[in-house]
Design a protein around this motif. Structure first.
Motif, PDB file in Angstrom:
ATOM      1  N   ALA A  19      -0.833  14.806   3.696  1.00  0.00           N
ATOM      2  CA  ALA A  19      -2.229  14.370   3.848  1.00  0.00           C
ATOM      3  C   ALA A  19      -2.700  13.633   2.598  1.00  0.00           C
ATOM      4  CB  ALA A  19      -3.115  15.580   4.121  1.00  0.00           C
ATOM      5  N   ARG A  20      -2.294  14.097   1.422  1.00  0.00           N
ATOM      6  CA  ARG A  20      -2.661  13.416   0.177  1.00  0.00           C
ATOM      7  C   ARG A  20      -2.081  12.015   0.139  1.00  0.00           C
ATOM      8  NH1 ARG A  20      -0.208  16.805  -4.187  1.00  0.00           N
ATOM      9  NH2 ARG A  20      -0.621  14.912  -5.394  1.00  0.00           N
ATOM     10  N   PHE A  21      -0.837  11.884   0.598  1.00  0.00           N
ATOM     11  CA  PHE A  21      -0.213  10.561   0.625  1.00  0.00           C
ATOM     12  C   PHE A  21      -0.977   9.629   1.559  1.00  0.00           C
ATOM     13  CE2 PHE A  21       2.418   7.531   2.880  1.00  0.00           C
ATOM     14  CZ  PHE A  21       2.952   6.792   1.835  1.00  0.00           C
ATOM     15  N   LEU A  22      -1.276  10.093   2.771  1.00  0.00           N
ATOM     16  CA  LEU A  22      -1.972   9.242   3.730  1.00  0.00           C
ATOM     17  C   LEU A  22      -3.374   8.876   3.248  1.00  0.00           C
ATOM     18  CD1 LEU A  22      -0.979  10.606   7.255  1.00  0.00           C
ATOM     19  CD2 LEU A  22      -0.285   8.480   6.166  1.00  0.00           C
ATOM     20  N   ASP A  23      -4.013   9.772   2.521  1.00  0.00           N
ATOM     21  CA  ASP A  23      -5.333   9.469   1.964  1.00  0.00           C
ATOM     22  C   ASP A  23      -5.221   8.336   0.939  1.00  0.00           C
ATOM     23  OD1 ASP A  23      -8.227  10.164   1.602  1.00  0.00           O
ATOM     24  OD2 ASP A  23      -7.536  10.604  -0.445  1.00  0.00           O
ATOM     25  N   ALA A  51       0.829  -1.206   0.000  1.00  0.00           N
ATOM     26  CA  ALA A  51       0.000   0.000   0.000  1.00  0.00           C
ATOM     27  C   ALA A  51       0.865   1.258   0.000  1.00  0.00           C
ATOM     28  CB  ALA A  51      -0.929   0.000   1.212  1.00  0.00           C
ATOM     29  N   ALA A  52       1.931   1.277   0.803  1.00  0.00           N
ATOM     30  CA  ALA A  52       2.823   2.440   0.851  1.00  0.00           C
ATOM     31  C   ALA A  52       3.514   2.646  -0.486  1.00  0.00           C
ATOM     32  CB  ALA A  52       3.856   2.257   1.963  1.00  0.00           C
ATOM     33  N   ALA A  53       3.959   1.549  -1.116  1.00  0.00           N
ATOM     34  CA  ALA A  53       4.638   1.650  -2.404  1.00  0.00           C
ATOM     35  C   ALA A  53       3.717   2.231  -3.470  1.00  0.00           C
ATOM     36  CB  ALA A  53       5.157   0.277  -2.830  1.00  0.00           C
ATOM     37  N   LEU A  54       2.477   1.753  -3.501  1.00  0.00           N
ATOM     38  CA  LEU A  54       1.526   2.265  -4.485  1.00  0.00           C
ATOM     39  C   LEU A  54       1.147   3.713  -4.193  1.00  0.00           C
ATOM     40  CD1 LEU A  54      -0.798  -0.859  -4.910  1.00  0.00           C
ATOM     41  CD2 LEU A  54       1.011  -0.058  -6.442  1.00  0.00           C
ATOM     42  N   ALA A  55       1.057   4.064  -2.919  1.00  0.00           N
ATOM     43  CA  ALA A  55       0.754   5.453  -2.565  1.00  0.00           C
ATOM     44  C   ALA A  55       1.899   6.381  -2.980  1.00  0.00           C
ATOM     45  CB  ALA A  55       0.491   5.567  -1.064  1.00  0.00           C
ATOM     46  N   LEU A  56       3.145   5.900  -2.876  1.00  0.00           N
ATOM     47  CA  LEU A  56       4.289   6.701  -3.320  1.00  0.00           C
ATOM     48  C   LEU A  56       4.259   6.921  -4.828  1.00  0.00           C
ATOM     49  CD1 LEU A  56       7.138   5.128  -1.132  1.00  0.00           C
ATOM     50  CD2 LEU A  56       6.218   7.455  -0.929  1.00  0.00           C
ATOM     51  N   LYS A  57       3.752   5.948  -5.563  1.00  0.00           N
ATOM     52  CA  LYS A  57       3.623   6.131  -7.018  1.00  0.00           C
ATOM     53  C   LYS A  57       2.464   7.069  -7.347  1.00  0.00           C
ATOM     54  CE  LYS A  57       5.784   4.318  -9.701  1.00  0.00           C
ATOM     55  NZ  LYS A  57       7.084   4.716 -10.299  1.00  0.00           N
ATOM     56  N   LYS A  58       1.429   7.022  -6.538  1.00  0.00           N
ATOM     57  CA  LYS A  58       0.259   7.883  -6.764  1.00  0.00           C
ATOM     58  C   LYS A  58       0.547   9.325  -6.362  1.00  0.00           C
ATOM     59  CE  LYS A  58      -4.764   7.858  -6.069  1.00  0.00           C
ATOM     60  NZ  LYS A  58      -5.892   7.125  -5.443  1.00  0.00           N
ATOM     61  N   VAL A  59       1.359   9.513  -5.323  1.00  0.00           N
ATOM     62  CA  VAL A  59       1.750  10.848  -4.855  1.00  0.00           C
ATOM     63  C   VAL A  59       3.282  10.901  -4.888  1.00  0.00           C
ATOM     64  CG1 VAL A  59       1.426  12.597  -3.064  1.00  0.00           C
ATOM     65  CG2 VAL A  59      -0.257  10.768  -3.317  1.00  0.00           C
ATOM     66  N   PRO A  60       3.877  11.007  -6.072  1.00  0.00           N
ATOM     67  CA  PRO A  60       5.338  10.863  -6.217  1.00  0.00           C
ATOM     68  C   PRO A  60       6.149  11.954  -5.542  1.00  0.00           C
ATOM     69  CG  PRO A  60       4.330  11.607  -8.280  1.00  0.00           C
ATOM     70  CD  PRO A  60       3.204  11.227  -7.365  1.00  0.00           C
ATOM     71  N   GLU A  61       5.524  13.092  -5.229  1.00  0.00           N
ATOM     72  CA  GLU A  61       6.279  14.168  -4.582  1.00  0.00           C
ATOM     73  C   GLU A  61       6.778  13.767  -3.188  1.00  0.00           C
ATOM     74  OE1 GLU A  61       2.977  16.042  -7.103  1.00  0.00           O
ATOM     75  OE2 GLU A  61       3.220  14.363  -5.715  1.00  0.00           O
ATOM     76  N   VAL A  62       6.133  12.774  -2.576  1.00  0.00           N
ATOM     77  CA  VAL A  62       6.564  12.296  -1.260  1.00  0.00           C
ATOM     78  C   VAL A  62       7.784  11.393  -1.395  1.00  0.00           C
ATOM     79  CG1 VAL A  62       5.871  10.865   0.726  1.00  0.00           C
ATOM     80  CG2 VAL A  62       4.278  12.536  -0.238  1.00  0.00           C
ATOM     81  N   ASN A  63       7.942  10.786  -2.557  1.00  0.00           N
ATOM     82  CA  ASN A  63       9.035   9.841  -2.797  1.00  0.00           C
ATOM     83  C   ASN A  63      10.309  10.600  -3.168  1.00  0.00           C
ATOM     84  OD1 ASN A  63       9.968   7.181  -2.907  1.00  0.00           O
ATOM     85  ND2 ASN A  63       9.675   7.057  -5.113  1.00  0.00           N
ATOM     86  N   ALA A  64      10.822  11.371  -2.209  1.00  0.00           N
ATOM     87  CA  ALA A  64      11.926  12.291  -2.494  1.00  0.00           C
ATOM     88  C   ALA A  64      12.875  12.384  -1.306  1.00  0.00           C
ATOM     89  CB  ALA A  64      11.368  13.674  -2.839  1.00  0.00           C
ATOM     90  N   SER A  65      14.079  12.893  -1.588  1.00  0.00           N
ATOM     91  CA  SER A  65      15.085  13.123  -0.547  1.00  0.00           C
ATOM     92  C   SER A  65      15.599  14.546  -0.644  1.00  0.00           C
ATOM     93  CB  SER A  65      16.262  12.142  -0.707  1.00  0.00           C
ATOM     94  OG  SER A  65      15.858  10.816  -0.504  1.00  0.00           O
ATOM     95  N   PHE A  66      15.895  15.143   0.510  1.00  0.00           N
ATOM     96  CA  PHE A  66      16.440  16.496   0.567  1.00  0.00           C
ATOM     97  C   PHE A  66      17.932  16.451   0.276  1.00  0.00           C
ATOM     98  CE2 PHE A  66      18.368  20.040   2.934  1.00  0.00           C
ATOM     99  CZ  PHE A  66      17.652  21.105   2.398  1.00  0.00           C
ATOM    100  N   ALA A  67      18.378  17.272  -0.682  1.00  0.00           N
ATOM    101  CA  ALA A  67      19.801  17.285  -1.063  1.00  0.00           C
ATOM    102  C   ALA A  67      20.296  18.717  -1.192  1.00  0.00           C
ATOM    103  CB  ALA A  67      20.013  16.528  -2.370  1.00  0.00           C
TER     104      ALA A  67
END
Length: 435
Positions: free
Chosen positions: A417-421, A273-289
């Motif tokens: 919130a979008r990711f958790l939804d 579920a987390a993996a699919l949510a990261l694909k649905k809300v890709p902005e969360v799937n990021a790292s600060f650099a």
């Protein structure tokens, strides 16, 4: 000429290790790919292979030695035709950090230097300054070519902020040219924050009423990294309740129909579920650099595993491309090898998101500390029967509380919130995970 063998950096964050065991003895012949030693880091034990061919001339570090720094010479190989007499005037430490100059560092022709005698007085002091090895904030020497030092000085670049691509991590011309002008080292030292508390607790207790137990490497690493995480990352938290009755029903049915050896856990569904949510809300799937965000192309989900003396977070790479059975098998394998400390660094470092599930211990809800370079971690509590309102009726449902710790530099409140939804949607309607 004898060949120095150095303590390898088995991961980007490794600074030192324990030489657990030699697999060779003096006089043995080795070639590229032959296992010569076992090295223990804070979280794993790994075999080290030879990269050169030769005869083991001398083992410089005893088995069981702790705190051996990366790049320290641990053994010396003799080339073909050499015997131990070749070691008489050989200084392995001097030979290791000073590889031959690259072609890019061709010395200026003597005639050219003599043609401009007026430049000599100004050049000499600068040369001496360049030859003095600079140090990182933690006192460790920085190895860089003379040309790289000159370019760094001209561009206003702090060498302590760079990683070298040359032999044994030496900083060369290419590394400095690719760095942005004015690049500075991070304020914190390479060793991270101090582990010494501001208030010594021993001052409050009578001697003899307590026992001091030294922390092992894993405990020190956890203390250092998580202190650094809380100091540097602006954490904030979002909580959502998920109804999991349908998920439990589907899990039971799939396990009854699954082939022998496959048994799905609730955690397997949460990883999916987390993996699919990261694909649905890709902005969360990021790292600060720093001045950039790294937007990851795959959902590499870490799963927190408790092991003796601490915890480790092995990673299921490309979890978004794997089904429930594949996730289940891989997570069980990773957890088993994690407990035996047999994971490779690439199996537990990095990742783009993590899940920490304490539901099996009866914990209802909690918050977790973000594990850099990730920007979020999901803390999962136990499923329990609660009274909920459905329509106009009060009914019992199995609810699970999930709290996400977010890095505010990357994830704003609305984005989290979008990711958790999206995550909640997949958990409460697990059939959508199969679409």
């Amino acid at each position: 000429m004898p060949i120095p063998v150095t303590m390898p950096a088995l991961s980007p964050t490794m600074e030192e290790g324990t030489l657990a065991k030699w697999s060779v003895k003096e006089g043995d012949k080795v070639g590229p790919g032959d296992v010569i030693a076992e090295i223990e880091t804070d979280k794993a034990t790994m075999e080290v292979e030879a990269v050169d061919e030769g005869t083991v001339g001398q083992l410089l570090v005893d088995e069981g030695t702790e705190g051996v720094p990366v790049n320290k010479v641990i053994a010396v190989l003799l080339e073909e035709g050499e015997d131990k007499s070749a070691l008489d005037n050989f200084d392995p430490e001097a030979a290791s950090p000073a590889p031959k100059k690259a072609a890019e560092e061709k010395p200026e022709p003597k005639e050219k230097k003599e043609a401009k005698p007026e430049e000599k007085p100004a050049a000499k002091p600068a040369a001496k300054k360049e030859e003095a090895a600079p140090e990182k904030p933690d006192g460790k020497r920085i190895f860089a070519s003379p040309l790289a030092k000159r370019i760094a000085e001209d561009k206003g670049i702090d060498l302590a902020a760079l990683s070298g691509s040359g032999p044994r991590g030496r900083i060369v011309k290419k590394d400095v040219e690719e760095a942005k002008p004015g690049t500075k080292a991070a304020a914190a030292s390479a060793g991270g924050p101090s582990l010494t508390p501001s208030v010594d607790p021993r001052a409050f207790f009578e001697k003899g009423t307590y026992e001091e137990v030294p922390m092992d490497k894993m405990r020190k690493t956890i203390a250092k990294r998580l202190t650094q995480s809380k100091q540097e990352i602006p954490h904030y938290y979002l909580t959502v309740d998920c109804e999991i009755d349908e998920l439990l029903r589907v899990r039971k049915e799939l396990n009854e129909r699954a082939p022998e050896g496959v048994k799905l856990s609730v955690n397997d569904f949460l990883i999916r579920a987390a993996a699919l949510a990261l694909k649905k809300v890709p902005e969360v799937n990021a790292s600060f650099a720093g001045d950039n965000l790294l937007m990851h192309k795959h959902a590499n989900v870490g799963i927190a595993v408790a092991i003796e003396g601490g915890l480790i977070t092995p990673i299921i790479n490309k979890a978004d491309e794997k089904g429930l059975a594949a996730i289940s098998n891989e997570s069980k394998d990773l957890a088993a090898r994690a407990r035996d400390r047999k994971l490779k660094p690439q199996e537990y470092e990095g990742g783009s998101f993590s899940i920490s599930n304490l539901g099996m211990y009866g914990i209802k809800n909690f918050t977790a500390v973000i594990n850099p370079p990730q920007s979020a971690i999901l803390a999962v509590g136990a499923g329990e029967k609660r009274a909920v309102v459905k329509g106009d009726e009060l009914v019992a449902a199995t609810m699970m509380t999930c709290t996400m710790s977010c890095d505010h530099r990357v994830i704003d409140g609305a984005l989290g919130a979008r990711f958790l939804d999206a995550f909640k949607g997949f958990v409460e309607f697990p059939a959508t995970m199969l679409m």
